[in-house]
Design a protein around this motif. Sequence first.
Motif, short mmCIF file in Angstrom:
data_model
loop_
_atom_site.label_atom_id
_atom_site.label_comp_id
_atom_site.label_asym_id
_atom_site.label_seq_id
_atom_site.Cartn_x
_atom_site.Cartn_y
_atom_site.Cartn_z
N UNK A 248 1.03 11.21 -9.44
CA UNK A 248 2.03 10.21 -9.09
C UNK A 248 1.78 9.63 -7.69
N UNK A 249 1.50 10.50 -6.71
CA UNK A 249 1.48 10.07 -5.32
C UNK A 249 0.17 9.38 -4.90
N UNK A 250 -0.96 9.83 -5.43
CA UNK A 250 -2.25 9.28 -4.99
C UNK A 250 -2.31 7.75 -5.18
N UNK A 251 -2.02 7.22 -6.38
CA UNK A 251 -2.04 5.77 -6.54
C UNK A 251 -0.92 5.06 -5.78
N UNK A 252 0.27 5.71 -5.70
CA UNK A 252 1.41 5.10 -4.99
C UNK A 252 1.09 4.94 -3.51
N UNK A 253 0.43 5.94 -2.93
CA UNK A 253 0.05 5.86 -1.52
C UNK A 253 -0.97 4.75 -1.29
N UNK A 254 -1.92 4.60 -2.22
CA UNK A 254 -2.93 3.55 -2.09
C UNK A 254 -2.26 2.17 -2.03
N UNK A 255 -1.21 1.97 -2.83
CA UNK A 255 -0.57 0.66 -2.91
C UNK A 255 0.35 0.39 -1.73
N UNK A 256 1.14 1.42 -1.31
CA UNK A 256 2.24 1.15 -0.38
C UNK A 256 1.99 1.54 1.08
N UNK A 257 0.95 2.32 1.37
CA UNK A 257 0.78 2.79 2.74
C UNK A 257 0.00 1.80 3.60
N UNK A 258 -0.67 0.86 3.00
CA UNK A 258 -1.47 -0.12 3.75
C UNK A 258 -0.62 -1.34 4.11
N UNK A 259 -1.17 -2.25 4.97
CA UNK A 259 -0.45 -3.50 5.29
C UNK A 259 -0.13 -4.30 4.03
N UNK A 260 0.81 -5.23 4.18
CA UNK A 260 1.34 -5.96 3.02
C UNK A 260 0.32 -6.94 2.46
N UNK A 261 -0.66 -6.41 1.76
CA UNK A 261 -1.66 -7.22 1.07
C UNK A 261 -1.75 -6.76 -0.38
N UNK A 262 -2.26 -7.62 -1.24
CA UNK A 262 -2.42 -7.25 -2.65
C UNK A 262 -3.88 -7.32 -3.04
N UNK A 263 -4.31 -6.38 -3.88
CA UNK A 263 -5.66 -6.36 -4.43
C UNK A 263 -5.57 -6.36 -5.95
N UNK A 264 -6.61 -6.87 -6.63
CA UNK A 264 -6.61 -6.83 -8.10
C UNK A 264 -6.48 -5.40 -8.63
N UNK A 265 -7.01 -4.42 -7.87
CA UNK A 265 -6.96 -3.01 -8.31
C UNK A 265 -5.53 -2.46 -8.31
N UNK A 266 -4.61 -3.11 -7.59
CA UNK A 266 -3.24 -2.60 -7.50
C UNK A 266 -2.61 -2.43 -8.88
N UNK A 267 -2.92 -3.37 -9.79
CA UNK A 267 -2.33 -3.31 -11.13
C UNK A 267 -2.79 -2.06 -11.88
N UNK A 268 -4.06 -1.71 -11.69
CA UNK A 268 -4.61 -0.52 -12.36
C UNK A 268 -3.97 0.74 -11.77
N UNK A 269 -3.86 0.79 -10.44
CA UNK A 269 -3.24 1.95 -9.80
C UNK A 269 -1.76 2.06 -10.17
N UNK A 270 -1.08 0.91 -10.30
CA UNK A 270 0.33 0.92 -10.67
C UNK A 270 0.55 1.51 -12.06
N UNK A 271 -0.44 1.32 -12.95
CA UNK A 271 -0.33 1.90 -14.29
C UNK A 271 -0.20 3.41 -14.23
N UNK A 272 -0.85 4.03 -13.23
CA UNK A 272 -0.81 5.49 -13.12
C UNK A 272 0.60 5.99 -12.83
N UNK A 273 1.30 5.36 -11.88
CA UNK A 273 2.61 5.91 -11.55
C UNK A 273 3.75 5.31 -12.38
N UNK A 274 3.50 4.24 -13.15
CA UNK A 274 4.56 3.71 -14.01
C UNK A 274 4.45 4.15 -15.46
N UNK A 275 3.22 4.46 -15.93
CA UNK A 275 3.04 4.81 -17.34
C UNK A 275 2.30 6.14 -17.52
#
Length: 312
Positions: A248-275
């Motif tokens: 749960x935490x590894x992908x969530x940290x990748x998405x939320x701990x960095x500055x407010x930018x978005x990457x295409x990979x965010x959607x893949x990482x989000x799948x881990x903690x949402x599904x």
Amino acid sequence: MENRNNVTVFILLGLSHNKNIEIICFVLFLFCYIAIWMGNLLIMISITCSQLTEQPMYFFLNYLSLSDLCYTSTVTPKLLTDLLADRKSISYSNCMTQLFTTHLFGGIEIFILTGMAYDRYVAICKPLHYTIIMSRQRCNAIIIACCTGGFIHSASQFLLTIFLPFCGPNEIDHYFCDVYPLLKLACSNTHIIGLLVIANSGLIALVTFVVLMLSYFFILYTIRAYSAESRSKALSTCSSHVMVVVLFFAPALFVYIRPATTFPEDKVFALFYTIIAPMFNPLIYTLRNAEVKNALRKVWCRHTLLEGKSVF
């Protein structure tokens, strides 16, 4: 306020523009969603209908399963619908509702995992005082604190986003409404808001993760003096929890701990903690836990016997 109302509908770009890939994803995520409901409901019914509900660890596991169901249901049904739709749109109000509920149940889940780590710490490091410390009143208070913490976190995210002016582009490069993709669309300077989002989501995830890892460090330190059998039992229980936490935490940290930018990979990482994580939680806790497996057998075997008697 007037500027904000210029955009009444957002377009979700989703996971892919390839229709064949979307159909494959639909089948895969439909299977995942069914597995999430079956697995978590099975755990909740088995714990509620057995003596396990009296034990704090399973008391928390019951609520973790409930939060899993609520959390994934804020995202997955909309994702499944959009995978088959030609136009993936969501109204402004529904977008804000999804943002609020996703962070509400996600926050509750994070805090419940922390409560479960505290329970394991007390059970292994302070076994003589366990029943006094982890009384039912204390467990109820922890659950209330988890819900309150999740609400405060979600309300903060919601308030940071609801007043943003959206007056131009309305395409969200994601499969659900989240803060960072929305900040990208706002027609104002969002630098300070981005920092506040990091302070909220990023630091909560980071601090909670560090606290969880420290609790397991103390547990590992304590069980050095235990017998081999006791060590094995303690490690088996804790390893299940660690697997859930990392998933749960590894992908969530990748998405939320960095500055407010978005990457295409965010959607893949989000799948881990949402599904993915909500789907694997029941498997991890049942396959590696003899008490849960026994409870499953007793509850469902008893149910089968009662059905058999009612037939005759």
